[in-house]
Design an enzyme around this catalytic site. Structure first.
Site, PDB file in Angstrom:
ATOM      1  N   THR A  13      51.891  20.679  47.674  1.00  0.00           N
ATOM      2  CA  THR A  13      51.526  21.590  48.767  1.00  0.00           C
ATOM      3  C   THR A  13      50.085  22.049  48.612  1.00  0.00           C
ATOM      4  OG1 THR A  13      52.063  23.647  49.931  1.00  0.00           O
ATOM      5  CG2 THR A  13      52.404  23.682  47.567  1.00  0.00           C
ATOM      6  N   ASN A  15      49.386  24.902  50.242  1.00  0.00           N
ATOM      7  CA  ASN A  15      49.575  26.295  50.645  1.00  0.00           C
ATOM      8  C   ASN A  15      49.801  27.142  49.386  1.00  0.00           C
ATOM      9  OD1 ASN A  15      51.047  28.703  51.329  1.00  0.00           O
ATOM     10  ND2 ASN A  15      51.451  27.829  53.346  1.00  0.00           N
ATOM     11  N   GLY A  17      50.519  30.263  48.951  1.00  0.00           N
ATOM     12  CA  GLY A  17      51.695  31.142  49.001  1.00  0.00           C
ATOM     13  C   GLY A  17      52.944  30.402  48.581  1.00  0.00           C
ATOM     14  N   ASP A  73      58.680  21.689  53.366  1.00  0.00           N
ATOM     15  CA  ASP A  73      58.273  21.864  54.756  1.00  0.00           C
ATOM     16  C   ASP A  73      59.100  23.019  55.297  1.00  0.00           C
ATOM     17  OD1 ASP A  73      56.440  20.750  56.816  1.00  0.00           O
ATOM     18  OD2 ASP A  73      58.301  20.770  57.973  1.00  0.00           O
ATOM     19  N   PHE A 160      52.917  35.926  52.531  1.00  0.00           N
ATOM     20  CA  PHE A 160      51.945  35.077  53.218  1.00  0.00           C
ATOM     21  C   PHE A 160      52.477  34.712  54.600  1.00  0.00           C
ATOM     22  CE2 PHE A 160      53.979  30.845  52.919  1.00  0.00           C
ATOM     23  CZ  PHE A 160      54.981  31.110  51.995  1.00  0.00           C
ATOM     24  N   ASP A 163      55.283  36.403  57.033  1.00  0.00           N
ATOM     25  CA  ASP A 163      56.056  37.451  56.348  1.00  0.00           C
ATOM     26  C   ASP A 163      55.950  38.841  57.012  1.00  0.00           C
ATOM     27  OD1 ASP A 163      57.305  35.876  54.477  1.00  0.00           O
ATOM     28  OD2 ASP A 163      55.810  36.199  52.910  1.00  0.00           O
ATOM     29  N   LYS A 183      62.027  39.507  47.829  1.00  0.00           N
ATOM     30  CA  LYS A 183      62.023  38.416  48.825  1.00  0.00           C
ATOM     31  C   LYS A 183      62.595  37.134  48.201  1.00  0.00           C
ATOM     32  CE  LYS A 183      59.196  35.244  51.470  1.00  0.00           C
ATOM     33  NZ  LYS A 183      57.954  34.495  51.565  1.00  0.00           N
ATOM     34  N   HIS A 188      64.710  31.739  52.239  1.00  0.00           N
ATOM     35  CA  HIS A 188      65.035  30.353  52.596  1.00  0.00           C
ATOM     36  C   HIS A 188      64.670  29.369  51.481  1.00  0.00           C
ATOM     37  CE1 HIS A 188      61.118  31.707  53.665  1.00  0.00           C
ATOM     38  NE2 HIS A 188      60.660  30.547  54.068  1.00  0.00           N
TER      39      HIS A 188
END
Ligand code: ITT
Length: 200
Positions: A13, A15, A17, A73, A160, A163, A183, A188
């Protein structure tokens, strides 16, 4: 089930976060590699599903680096918007990954559908598909989700992406207002990871 446990894994990734959250989920004894300092092109996310895109990313980075790769994803589905932004969640933030802009776009689209939306519960969910792909391994893909509603304003600066506008079901605050460890206990990504934890 794998004969051998995975001892080293590349997290496919870009990303930060997501990388932080996935790192927290993987047992500490596993060596985690990232794409940091690697100037690779991103694969085109051509699939119409979360699973399809997580598979495509895991395969791409695994082949590029010749490592076992875990790719994610994920995205936010809003029922009133026919499940948008969904697989396009990152793309709604534009080239600069500006989530203030993406959130504004969401508020505008919801407002266009229903002027009274702030008085209603706008149902939404986060989904996360994870794929492990690697040389000599059977590919595994799983999906996790968490139901909730859209907050009528941006709240909190933890986490991020989306959120600050997502209130998980049964809670009164957004993911953006929640301590990361709270969290991570319910989200998920954690729900997807639970299904592959046994391979580590
Ligand atoms: P990679 O493809 O490199 O992993 P990306 O950000 O482009 O990075 P996605 O295509 O999966 O990843 O886009 C998912 C978007 O959905 C992501 O950019 C986030 O903004 C959002 N998202 C996913 N999980 C989230 C979470 O736990 N909290 C907030 N936003 C999340």
């Amino acid at each position: 089930m794998y004969k051998k446990k995975i001892k080293e894994i590349l997290i496919g990734t870009n990303n930060k976060g997501k990388l932080r959250e996935i790192r927290d989920l993987i047992p500490k004894r596993v060596k985690v590699l990232s794409l940091k300092n690697i100037s690779a092109n991103h694969p085109k996310e051509t699939s119409k599903t979360f699973i399809g895109n997580s598979y495509l990313k895991a395969k791409y980075y695994s082949k590029l680096m010749n490592k076992i790769c875990l790719a994610d994803d994920s995205g936010l589905e809003i029922d009133l918007l026919n499940k948008a932004p969904g697989i396009y969640s990152a793309r709604w933030s534009g080239k600069n990954k500006n989530f203030n802009l993406a959130i504004k776009k969401i508020f505008k689209k919801i407002q266009d559908k229903d002027l009274n939306w702030k008085k209603r519960k706008i149902k939404a969910r986060f989904k996360c598909a994870l794929t492990i792909y690697g040389p000599g391994l059977k590919t595994i893909s799983v999906i996790g989700k968490i139901e909730g509603t859209i907050s009528n304003k941006k709240l909190g600066n933890k986490g991020f992406g989306y959120d600050p506008i997502f209130i998980p079901k049964g809670k009164k605050i957004t993911f953006g207002q929640m301590e990361p460890k709270v969290k991570h206990r319910i989200d998920h990504r954690q729900k997807a990871f639970k299904q592959i934890r046994k391979f580590f």
